[in-house]
Design a protein around this motif. Structure first.
Motif, mmCIF file in Angstrom:
data_model
loop_
_atom_site.group_PDB
_atom_site.id
_atom_site.type_symbol
_atom_site.label_atom_id
_atom_site.label_comp_id
_atom_site.label_asym_id
_atom_site.label_seq_id
_atom_site.Cartn_x
_atom_site.Cartn_y
_atom_site.Cartn_z
ATOM 1 N N LYS A 139 0.832 -1.203 0.000
ATOM 2 C CA LYS A 139 0.000 0.000 0.000
ATOM 3 C C LYS A 139 0.867 1.254 0.000
ATOM 4 O O LYS A 139 0.596 2.211 -0.728
ATOM 5 C CB LYS A 139 -0.928 -0.011 1.213
ATOM 6 N N ARG A 140 1.923 1.224 0.787
ATOM 7 C CA ARG A 140 2.781 2.411 0.916
ATOM 8 C C ARG A 140 3.810 2.525 -0.208
ATOM 9 O O ARG A 140 4.099 3.630 -0.665
ATOM 10 C CB ARG A 140 3.483 2.383 2.260
ATOM 11 N N TYR A 141 4.401 1.416 -0.651
ATOM 12 C CA TYR A 141 5.537 1.461 -1.574
ATOM 13 C C TYR A 141 5.312 0.716 -2.892
ATOM 14 O O TYR A 141 6.219 0.627 -3.711
ATOM 15 C CB TYR A 141 6.787 0.869 -0.912
#
Length: 169
Positions: free
Chosen positions: A123-125
């Motif tokens: 989700k973040r990267y």
């Protein structure tokens, strides 16, 4: 990954790598190689049950020169008898490993294959652009042996440009 379990096999691999240097440089058209690292992927499993999390490697320009050069090296290692038969027909996946559940500290008595939840990482990267990098050479590295900087011990290297010095072998 080659299974080089003794010094004789390491020596054969070193000589094999040395022997294909000119063919590799030819496959690379004697031009520099740049790669791009972008996104994330799982080697097996899904982000919810990941075993290996990696960054895919793309050749900048998409000409396929790097994959052709890698295939020259693979073919030479197969011909030299350094590749196990079960591995001889696997396709090459250029990648940078970030996390591998195999090396995770855990209760060894669990008796099952361990995995991890990488959904938050994705989700973040998941669409991160990690940059472009010049690749000057290939290394034959020894697992479980490290240099003073903490990198795998380099048994042999091959420069990717013909103008580079060949004394690196």
């Amino acid at each position: 990954m080659l299974k080089l379990w003794n010094k004789d096999r390491i020596a054969i691999a070193t000589e094999t790598l040395k022997g294909v240097s000119s063919k590799v440089i030819e496959a690379l058209e004697n031009r520099p190689v740049y790669i791009r690292l972008r996104g994330l992927a799982c080697m097996r499993g899904s982000p919810a049950k990941a075993y290996v999390l990696h960054i895919p490697v793309e050749e900048v320009g998409g000409e396929g020169r790097l994959l052709r050069a890698c295939q020259v090296i693979i073919d030479a290692f197969v011909e030299a008898g350094l590749v196990l038969q079960r591995d001889a027909h696997h396709s090459l996946k250029l990648h940078a490993t970030l996390m591998n559940a195999k090396f995770r500290k855990r209760n060894k008595s669990a008796g099952r294959r361990d995995y991890f939840d990488a959904r938050g990482i994705f989700k973040r990267y998941g669409s991160e652009n990690w940059g472009e990098y010049f690749i000057p050479e290939a290394h034959l590295s020894q697992r479980f042996a490290y240099d003073r900087r903490g990198y795998y011990h380099c048994c042999a290297s091959m420069p990717f440009l013909g103008a580079s010095k060949s004394s690196d072998f």
